[in-house]
Design an enzyme around this catalytic site. Structure first.
Site, PDB file in Angstrom:
ATOM      1  N   PRO A   2       0.639  -1.113  -0.396  1.00 22.30           N
ATOM      2  CG  PRO A   2      -0.446  -0.791   1.818  1.00 22.30           C
ATOM      3  CD  PRO A   2       0.529  -1.824   1.460  1.00 22.30           C
ATOM      4  CD  GLU A   3       2.013   4.445  -4.120  1.00 22.59           C
ATOM      5  OE1 GLU A   3       2.238   5.198  -4.203  1.00 22.59           O
ATOM      6  OE2 GLU A   3       1.595   3.386  -5.091  1.00 22.59           O
ATOM      7  NE  ARG A 126      13.856   3.380  10.383  1.00 24.57           N
ATOM      8  CZ  ARG A 126      12.704   2.749  11.104  1.00 24.57           C
ATOM      9  NH1 ARG A 126      13.269   2.569  12.231  1.00 24.57           N
ATOM     10  NH2 ARG A 126      11.585   1.690  10.825  1.00 24.57           N
ATOM     11  CG  ASN A 167       5.848   0.927  -8.755  1.00 24.99           C
ATOM     12  OD1 ASN A 167       7.006   1.398  -9.229  1.00 24.99           O
ATOM     13  ND2 ASN A 167       5.361  -0.758  -8.942  1.00 24.99           N
ATOM     14  NE  ARG A 263       6.766  -2.316  -6.018  1.00 25.18           N
ATOM     15  CZ  ARG A 263       6.028  -1.725  -5.372  1.00 25.18           C
ATOM     16  NH1 ARG A 263       6.763  -1.132  -4.117  1.00 25.18           N
ATOM     17  NH2 ARG A 263       4.951  -2.304  -5.476  1.00 25.18           N
TER      18      ARG A 263
END
Ligand SMILES: [Zn+2]
Length: 274
Positions: A2-3, A126, A167, A263
């Site tokens: 998932p984004e 991070r 992606n 990807r």
């Protein structure tokens, strides 16, 4: 995977169902049982997302850190007063939250851990800025991009550079700005970066609202172009993502695909010039 918009949407959905309540916390699968026993009956006081990381805060002190990874799934259910209680969880449920009106099951996450505030801060530190967070600083991302010989398509996928872009958004935002995905980060101008960032903020907020990714401008919708809607399990109307060999909505040329940063990358070589 998932984004970021999906994770921010989950943070909202957890808040809608449980914020300000003291849910029953369990780990039917067992891997989170000790932490669940510490948290159960405590008030859920915060929900928050940064990139692909979800945080559930209890009693202003303890946090559950969740990363869905490739296989994590979250399912919400409603419980109506007078109806039967929530269905018993299957033994694949890592984390269940349940109160008198709702329950939510988490299965198969890469991470589901009880962490302290300093441990949470270390995770934020991070990660790059997240276009969906109000505290995000786009210049923090640009400082890294503008010094890098790495392609902009790879940099957009690097969560240390910018958090939450996956992606689909990387391919689509580069198309929308007609930028060759193989252009080096150092060759992206400040003006181009400002435009990419502003566009990601808009597109990803729309993604949170609609719970899907749409990136085509009004003049390129199926209705405006008199073309059939896209058929894809991701839903949403896009310019290049998973459209390899199909005609570009703008120039009619063939959309291409190649492997980049592990990807599949999609782009239009006519519209996205070096
Ligand atoms: Zn094109």
């Amino acid at each position: 995977m998932p984004e970021g918009h999906t994770i921010h949407r989950l943070a909202q959905d957890y808040a809608t169902a449980f914020l300000g309540t003291s849910p029953h916390v369990t780990s039917p699968q067992g891997k989170f049982s000790d932490a669940a026993a510490l948290l159960t009956g405590s008030e859920l006081t915060h929900t928050e997302a940064h990139g692909k990381h979800l945080f559930l805060g209890f009693r202003d002190a303890d946090w559950i850190h969740i990363h869905l990874g490739l296989f994590g799934k979250v399912n919400f259910g409603k419980v109506n007063a007078g109806d039967a209680p929530a269905p018993p969880p299957t033994d694949t449920v890592r984390l269940r939250l349940a109160n008198s009106t709702a329950y939510v099951d988490l299965r198969g996450p890469t991470t589901c851990a009880l962490i302290t505030h300093p441990e949470k801060q270390a995770i934020h530190d991070r990660l790059g800025p997240d276009p969906l967070r109000a505290d995000a600083d786009p210049h923090q991302a640009y400082r890294r991009i503008s010094r890098s010989r790495t392609t902009i398509a790879a940099l957009l996928m690097d969560q240390k550079v910018i958090a939450g872009v996956g992606n689909v958004y990387r391919a689509e935002v580069l198309f929308r700005h007609r930028i060759d995905p193989y252009r080096a980060g150092k060759d992206i101008t400040p003006t181009q970066w400002d435009a990419i960032w502003a566009d990601l903020v808009d597109l990803m907020h729309e993604g949170v609202r609609n719970n899907r990714i749409d990136t085509v401008r009004p003049e390129h919708t199926p209705e405006a172009m008199g073309r059939p809607p896209r058929v894809d399990d991701h839903g949403g109307e896009v310019y290049v993502y998973r459209r390899a060999t199909l005609p570009c909505h703008i120039c009619g040329g063939e959309i291409r695909t190649a492997d980049l940063a592990a990807r599949n990358l999609f782009w239009c070589p006519n519209c996205q010039t070096p």
